[in-house]
Design a protein around this motif. Structure first.
Motif, PDB file in Angstrom:
ATOM      1  N   THR A  50      43.257 -30.885 -15.497  1.00 51.42           N
ATOM      2  CA  THR A  50      42.204 -31.557 -16.254  1.00 51.42           C
ATOM      3  C   THR A  50      42.201 -31.086 -17.699  1.00 51.42           C
ATOM      4  N   VAL A  51      42.131 -32.016 -18.633  1.00 52.97           N
ATOM      5  CA  VAL A  51      42.000 -31.708 -20.051  1.00 52.97           C
ATOM      6  C   VAL A  51      40.523 -31.794 -20.432  1.00 52.97           C
ATOM      7  N   VAL A  52      39.984 -30.727 -20.971  1.00 53.58           N
ATOM      8  CA  VAL A  52      38.564 -30.636 -21.287  1.00 53.58           C
ATOM      9  C   VAL A  52      38.386 -30.400 -22.787  1.00 53.58           C
ATOM     10  N   GLU A  53      37.388 -31.045 -23.362  1.00 52.63           N
ATOM     11  CA  GLU A  53      37.071 -30.846 -24.778  1.00 52.63           C
ATOM     12  C   GLU A  53      36.024 -29.747 -24.928  1.00 52.63           C
ATOM     13  N   PHE A  54      36.193 -28.935 -25.982  1.00 48.57           N
ATOM     14  CA  PHE A  54      35.232 -27.887 -26.327  1.00 48.57           C
ATOM     15  C   PHE A  54      34.762 -28.119 -27.760  1.00 48.57           C
ATOM     16  N   GLU A  55      33.442 -28.074 -27.948  1.00 52.43           N
ATOM     17  CA  GLU A  55      32.871 -28.297 -29.280  1.00 52.43           C
ATOM     18  C   GLU A  55      31.992 -27.115 -29.678  1.00 52.43           C
ATOM     19  N   PHE A  56      32.351 -26.452 -30.765  1.00 48.90           N
ATOM     20  CA  PHE A  56      31.514 -25.381 -31.307  1.00 48.90           C
ATOM     21  C   PHE A  56      30.265 -25.996 -31.926  1.00 48.90           C
ATOM     22  N   LEU A  57      29.083 -25.489 -31.531  1.00 45.82           N
ATOM     23  CA  LEU A  57      27.815 -26.011 -32.041  1.00 45.82           C
ATOM     24  C   LEU A  57      27.201 -25.114 -33.107  1.00 45.82           C
ATOM     25  N   GLU A  58      27.162 -23.813 -32.847  1.00 47.70           N
ATOM     26  CA  GLU A  58      26.606 -22.885 -33.837  1.00 47.70           C
ATOM     27  C   GLU A  58      26.793 -21.451 -33.368  1.00 47.70           C
ATOM     28  N   SER A  59      26.624 -20.513 -34.306  1.00 48.16           N
ATOM     29  CA  SER A  59      26.580 -19.093 -33.974  1.00 48.16           C
ATOM     30  C   SER A  59      25.396 -18.463 -34.696  1.00 48.16           C
ATOM     31  N   ASN A  60      24.911 -17.357 -34.121  1.00 48.92           N
ATOM     32  CA  ASN A  60      23.784 -16.621 -34.708  1.00 48.92           C
ATOM     33  C   ASN A  60      24.011 -15.135 -34.460  1.00 48.92           C
ATOM     34  N   GLY A  61      24.729 -14.490 -35.358  1.00 53.37           N
ATOM     35  CA  GLY A  61      25.002 -13.073 -35.180  1.00 53.37           C
ATOM     36  C   GLY A  61      25.952 -12.572 -36.249  1.00 53.37           C
ATOM     37  N   SER A  62      25.973 -11.264 -36.432  1.00 48.32           N
ATOM     38  CA  SER A  62      26.717 -10.665 -37.535  1.00 48.32           C
ATOM     39  C   SER A  62      28.197 -10.450 -37.219  1.00 48.32           C
ATOM     40  N   TYR A  63      28.590 -10.612 -35.965  1.00 48.27           N
ATOM     41  CA  TYR A  63      30.005 -10.479 -35.624  1.00 48.27           C
ATOM     42  C   TYR A  63      30.788 -11.706 -36.077  1.00 48.27           C
ATOM     43  N   ARG A  64      32.084 -11.519 -36.243  1.00 51.57           N
ATOM     44  CA  ARG A  64      33.014 -12.632 -36.396  1.00 51.57           C
ATOM     45  C   ARG A  64      33.771 -12.740 -35.071  1.00 51.57           C
ATOM     46  N   SER A  65      33.692 -13.897 -34.435  1.00 53.76           N
ATOM     47  CA  SER A  65      34.167 -14.008 -33.064  1.00 53.76           C
ATOM     48  C   SER A  65      35.262 -15.053 -32.891  1.00 53.76           C
ATOM     49  N   VAL A  66      36.075 -14.817 -31.868  1.00 58.64           N
ATOM     50  CA  VAL A  66      37.103 -15.756 -31.427  1.00 58.64           C
ATOM     51  C   VAL A  66      36.782 -16.142 -29.988  1.00 58.64           C
ATOM     52  N   PHE A  67      36.743 -17.445 -29.724  1.00 58.19           N
ATOM     53  CA  PHE A  67      36.477 -17.953 -28.385  1.00 58.19           C
ATOM     54  C   PHE A  67      37.776 -18.459 -27.778  1.00 58.19           C
ATOM     55  N   GLY A  68      38.007 -18.117 -26.512  1.00 59.74           N
ATOM     56  CA  GLY A  68      39.234 -18.572 -25.881  1.00 59.74           C
ATOM     57  C   GLY A  68      39.141 -18.576 -24.370  1.00 59.74           C
ATOM     58  N   ILE A  69      40.287 -18.825 -23.757  1.00 54.30           N
ATOM     59  CA  ILE A  69      40.398 -18.939 -22.310  1.00 54.30           C
ATOM     60  C   ILE A  69      41.459 -17.952 -21.831  1.00 54.30           C
ATOM     61  N   LEU A  70      41.135 -17.224 -20.770  1.00 52.30           N
ATOM     62  CA  LEU A  70      42.039 -16.246 -20.188  1.00 52.30           C
ATOM     63  C   LEU A  70      42.513 -16.750 -18.834  1.00 52.30           C
ATOM     64  N   ASN A  71      43.829 -16.866 -18.673  1.00 51.72           N
ATOM     65  CA  ASN A  71      44.413 -17.183 -17.370  1.00 51.72           C
ATOM     66  C   ASN A  71      44.435 -15.895 -16.562  1.00 51.72           C
ATOM     67  N   LEU A  72      43.616 -15.825 -15.516  1.00 54.17           N
ATOM     68  CA  LEU A  72      43.487 -14.587 -14.757  1.00 54.17           C
ATOM     69  C   LEU A  72      44.701 -14.308 -13.880  1.00 54.17           C
ATOM     70  N   GLU A  73      45.536 -15.300 -13.664  1.00 54.26           N
ATOM     71  CA  GLU A  73      46.701 -15.098 -12.821  1.00 54.26           C
ATOM     72  C   GLU A  73      47.906 -14.595 -13.600  1.00 54.26           C
ATOM     73  N   THR A  74      47.984 -14.947 -14.891  1.00 49.31           N
ATOM     74  CA  THR A  74      49.108 -14.504 -15.721  1.00 49.31           C
ATOM     75  C   THR A  74      48.704 -13.477 -16.772  1.00 49.31           C
ATOM     76  N   GLY A  75      47.389 -13.383 -17.058  1.00 50.95           N
ATOM     77  CA  GLY A  75      46.912 -12.495 -18.110  1.00 50.95           C
ATOM     78  C   GLY A  75      47.047 -13.075 -19.500  1.00 50.95           C
ATOM     79  N   GLU A  76      47.522 -14.320 -19.610  1.00 56.96           N
ATOM     80  CA  GLU A  76      47.731 -14.929 -20.921  1.00 56.96           C
ATOM     81  C   GLU A  76      46.416 -15.404 -21.519  1.00 56.96           C
ATOM     82  N   LYS A  77      46.247 -15.136 -22.817  1.00 62.43           N
ATOM     83  CA  LYS A  77      45.059 -15.578 -23.540  1.00 62.43           C
ATOM     84  C   LYS A  77      45.378 -16.807 -24.382  1.00 62.43           C
TER      85      LYS A  77
END
Length: 232
Positions: A50-77
Motif C-alpha cells: 500500500t502506498v500512503v500519503e503523509f502530510e506535515f501539518l505543524e510543529s510546536n517545539g524547540s527541537y529540529r526533527s526528522v520524521f521517518g519510517i523504520l523497517n523493523l525486519e531489516t533495520g533500515e530507516k
C-alpha cells in the motif's frame, strides 16, 4: 474519488481492514493463523502492498526533527521529511512550557513551524510492503547536537512510553486520514521528568490519499510518472 482509490477501497473491503483474508505465516506461527493489520502504538503492519500519503501539518517545539519510517525486519530507516529550522520565527529557548496543546495556526508562540517554511515539502508518499513490521520514528536535534529518537511503537521507547498518539483508526486512512501527534520532550535533552505530554510537538496527517500496489502493475501508471514510487 479517483480510480485507484475506488480500486483500493474495493481491495481493502475484501480484506476487511482488520484481518488478512488469506492464511499467512506470522513469526513462528502456523500458516492457518491470520495476520492482524496494525497502525497504532503496537506497531504498523498492512496486509497488502500500500502506498500512503503523509502530510506535515505543524510543529510546536524547540527541537529540529526528522520524521521517518523504520523497517523493523531489516533495520533500515526511511526519512520522509525534516525541519530545516526549529520554528518559523526565532524564539528564546528558555521559555517554559504551557503544558497545553498549542496546535492550530492561531497559536504561534511555542516554536511554531508551518508547512512550506519549517518543512519546505510537507507531502510525501511511502510504499508499505505487505506483512512487514514497521514503526514511525522522530529523530530530534538541538543546536546541531543529537537529542534522541522516539518511536510510535511504544515498546521501542525507554519504559515503553507512548510518545506518539494516533488520533483515529486504521480505517480512517482511506476516510480523510488520521492524525499522528508526537510528544518529543521525552528526548534526551529534556527527559521524562519534564515531559509535558501535550502531543503537539510534531503533527502529521496519515492517509487521505493512498493506493494498493495494483497501480504499479499498470502501464498507464508508469507512464504517468509513478515508476520511482512503485520501486520504493
Amino acid at each position: 474519488m479517483s480510480g485507484y482509490l475506488h480500486a483500493l477501497a474495493h481491495r481493502l473491503s475484501q480484506t476487511a481492514l482488520g484481518l488478512s483474508a488469506t492464511a499467512v505465516t506470522l513469526g513462528g506461527l502456523s500458516g492457518s493463523v491470520q495476520a492482524q493489520e496494525l497502525l497504532d502504538n503496537q506497531g504498523i503492519r498492512l496486509a497488502v502492498d500500500t502506498v500512503v500519503e503523509f502530510e506535515f501539518l505543524e510543529s510546536n517545539g524547540s527541537y529540529r526533527s526528522v520524521f521517518g519510517i523504520l523497517n523493523l525486519e531489516t533495520g533500515e530507516k526511511f526519512p520522509l521529511y525534516g525541519e530545516v529550522k526549529e520554528s518559523d520565527q526565532p524564539q528564546p529557548v528558555n521559555r517554559p512550557s504551557t503544558y497545553q496543546d498549542d496546535s492550530g495556526s492561531q497559536n504561534r508562540d511555542d516554536f511554531y513551524g508551518s508547512p512550506g517554511i519549517t518543512v519546505p515539502q510537507p507531502r510525501v508518499e511511502f510504499r508499505f510492503v505487505a506483512n512487514t513490521d514497521y514503526s514511525f520514528y522522530l529523530e530530534s536535534s538541538f543546536s546541531e547536537q543529537p537529542a534522541g529518537t522516539l518511536y510510535s511503537t511504544s515498546n521501542l521507547n525507554m519504559g515503553s512510553r507512548d510518545y506518539a498518539r494516533f488520533d483515529g483508526q486504521l480505517e480512517d486512512v482511506i476516510q480523510g486520514g488520521l492524525l499522528l501527534r508526537w510528544e518529543d520532550t521525552g528526548s534526551l535533552l529534556v527527559g521524562d521528568i519534564n515531559t509535558d505530554y501535550d502531543y503537539d510537538d510534531f503533527i502529521i496527517r496519515i492517509g487521505g490519499s493512498l493506493r494498493w500496489d495494483g497501480i504499479c502493475e499498470s502501464e498507464d501508471a508508469l507512464k504517468a510518472g509513478q515508476k520511482d514510487l512503485c520501486q520504493n
